[in-house]
Design a protein around this motif. Structure first.
Motif, PDB file in Angstrom:
ATOM      1  N   ALA A 122       4.670  -6.532  -4.271  1.00  0.00           N
ATOM      2  CA  ALA A 122       5.238  -5.172  -3.193  1.00  0.00           C
ATOM      3  C   ALA A 122       4.929  -3.512  -3.987  1.00  0.00           C
ATOM      4  O   ALA A 122       4.652  -3.018  -3.066  1.00  0.00           O
ATOM      5  N   ALA A 123       5.073  -4.082  -5.047  1.00  0.00           N
ATOM      6  CA  ALA A 123       4.900  -2.414  -5.604  1.00  0.00           C
ATOM      7  C   ALA A 123       3.308  -2.311  -5.718  1.00  0.00           C
ATOM      8  O   ALA A 123       2.958  -1.353  -5.203  1.00  0.00           O
ATOM      9  N   ILE A 124       2.283  -3.002  -5.936  1.00  0.00           N
ATOM     10  CA  ILE A 124       1.068  -3.209  -5.725  1.00  0.00           C
ATOM     11  C   ILE A 124       0.071  -2.543  -4.125  1.00  0.00           C
ATOM     12  O   ILE A 124       0.004  -1.418  -4.215  1.00  0.00           O
ATOM     13  N   HIS A 125       1.179  -2.841  -3.416  1.00  0.00           N
ATOM     14  CA  HIS A 125       0.789  -3.289  -1.832  1.00  0.00           C
ATOM     15  C   HIS A 125       1.924  -1.203  -1.907  1.00  0.00           C
ATOM     16  O   HIS A 125       0.731  -0.372  -1.196  1.00  0.00           O
ATOM     17  N   ALA A 126       2.447  -1.052  -2.221  1.00  0.00           N
ATOM     18  CA  ALA A 126       2.900   0.452  -1.387  1.00  0.00           C
ATOM     19  C   ALA A 126       2.453   1.558  -2.466  1.00  0.00           C
ATOM     20  O   ALA A 126       2.223   2.766  -2.570  1.00  0.00           O
ATOM     21  N   ILE A 127       1.827   1.243  -4.041  1.00  0.00           N
ATOM     22  CA  ILE A 127       1.045   1.986  -5.060  1.00  0.00           C
ATOM     23  C   ILE A 127      -0.677   2.174  -4.906  1.00  0.00           C
ATOM     24  O   ILE A 127      -0.404   3.662  -4.688  1.00  0.00           O
ATOM     25  N   TYR A 128      -0.431   1.559  -3.675  1.00  0.00           N
ATOM     26  CA  TYR A 128      -2.353   1.512  -3.760  1.00  0.00           C
ATOM     27  C   TYR A 128      -1.682   2.655  -2.910  1.00  0.00           C
ATOM     28  O   TYR A 128      -3.717   2.773  -2.137  1.00  0.00           O
ATOM     29  N   GLN A 129      -1.395   2.574  -1.625  1.00  0.00           N
ATOM     30  CA  GLN A 129      -1.635   3.865  -1.322  1.00  0.00           C
ATOM     31  C   GLN A 129      -1.455   5.382  -1.843  1.00  0.00           C
ATOM     32  O   GLN A 129      -1.672   5.948  -0.767  1.00  0.00           O
ATOM     33  N   LYS A 130      -0.849   5.593  -2.822  1.00  0.00           N
ATOM     34  CA  LYS A 130      -1.095   6.765  -2.700  1.00  0.00           C
ATOM     35  C   LYS A 130      -2.327   6.747  -4.098  1.00  0.00           C
ATOM     36  O   LYS A 130      -1.958   8.273  -4.527  1.00  0.00           O
ATOM     37  N   LEU A 131      -2.669   5.846  -4.233  1.00  0.00           N
ATOM     38  CA  LEU A 131      -3.761   5.981  -5.426  1.00  0.00           C
ATOM     39  C   LEU A 131      -4.622   7.027  -4.613  1.00  0.00           C
ATOM     40  O   LEU A 131      -5.106   7.507  -3.017  1.00  0.00           O
ATOM     41  N   ASP A 132      -6.030   7.613  -4.972  1.00  0.00           N
ATOM     42  CA  ASP A 132      -6.644   8.535  -4.724  1.00  0.00           C
ATOM     43  C   ASP A 132      -7.410   7.454  -3.758  1.00  0.00           C
ATOM     44  O   ASP A 132      -8.862   6.798  -4.849  1.00  0.00           O
ATOM     45  N   LYS A 133      -7.614   7.877  -2.944  1.00  0.00           N
ATOM     46  CA  LYS A 133      -9.217   7.008  -1.925  1.00  0.00           C
ATOM     47  C   LYS A 133     -10.107   7.028  -2.205  1.00  0.00           C
ATOM     48  O   LYS A 133     -11.341   6.630  -2.370  1.00  0.00           O
ATOM     49  N   VAL A 134     -10.930   9.021  -2.549  1.00  0.00           N
ATOM     50  CA  VAL A 134     -12.237   8.877  -2.717  1.00  0.00           C
ATOM     51  C   VAL A 134     -11.980   8.653  -4.499  1.00  0.00           C
ATOM     52  O   VAL A 134     -13.403   8.011  -4.777  1.00  0.00           O
ATOM     53  N   VAL A 135     -11.540   7.728  -5.299  1.00  0.00           N
ATOM     54  CA  VAL A 135     -11.726   7.267  -6.388  1.00  0.00           C
ATOM     55  C   VAL A 135     -12.200   5.992  -6.447  1.00  0.00           C
ATOM     56  O   VAL A 135     -13.048   5.399  -6.255  1.00  0.00           O
ATOM     57  N   CYS A 136     -11.008   5.544  -5.396  1.00  0.00           N
ATOM     58  CA  CYS A 136     -11.338   4.273  -4.612  1.00  0.00           C
ATOM     59  C   CYS A 136     -12.681   3.537  -3.763  1.00  0.00           C
ATOM     60  O   CYS A 136     -13.323   2.478  -4.295  1.00  0.00           O
TER      61      CYS A 136
END
Length: 170
Positions: A142-156
């Motif tokens: 659950a943490a990974i799923h929620a945190i992933y939404q907050k990551l910089d998608k340009v970096v991703c």
């Protein structure tokens, strides 16, 4: 008695801070502390093993400072808290202060597998509010799923690590 107290404080004043990451070699990508496991460039997972109290706060804060200095792109820090045996108000405040530092830098602090005692202390010192409660998770998935939404998608978009299942879908 005094010697026993001194020895106890020496032993408990330096909780272990262990870096973790999903290991593709393990079933279900279980987390591993092996140094060769690839890290996400934006998110670091650590586990704190021991107590967060007035006697250990300086050690833990130094650990947080080292992580920020050595890994400046990892603005998000997830703490697996099931290894935290005890926390006092100073320990809870150290977590809240680290969350504020990371928020100022464009990241955040997340707590995973929080024991009841830690939760109660965070509430007592006012460290848990509506925003802070959204950064507390029962489990890693659950943490990974929620945190992933907050990551910089340009970096991703330019990252070739693909650490999390969400990375392949993103």
């Amino acid at each position: 008695v005094l010697l026993s107290l001194v020895l106890y404080l020496e032993r408990t004043s330096k909780p272990r801070i262990v870096t973790l990451a999903p290991d593709p070699r393990l079933p279900k990508h279980a987390f591993s502390s092996e140094p060769e496991v690839t890290q996400c460039p934006q998110l670091r997972f650590i586990r704190i093993d021991g107590s967060l109290f007035f006697g250990s706060v300086a050690h833990v804060e130094r650990g947080f400072d080292l992580l920020r200095a050595r890994h400046p792109t990892q603005k998000h820090l997830a703490v697996l808290a099931d290894g935290i045996n005890f926390v006092d108000l100073q320990g809870a405040q150290a977590l809240a202060d680290e969350a504020k530092r990371r928020q100022r830098e464009g990241g955040d602090l997340y707590l995973i597998n929080v024991k009841q005692g830690l939760w109660e202390t965070l509430e007592a010192c006012g460290c848990i509010e509506a925003r802070g409660a959204r950064n507390v998770f029962r489990g890693k998935e659950a943490a990974i799923h929620a945190i992933y939404q907050k990551l910089d998608k340009v970096v991703c978009a330019t990252c070739d690590k693909r650490i999390f299942h969400e990375c392949a879908a993103g």
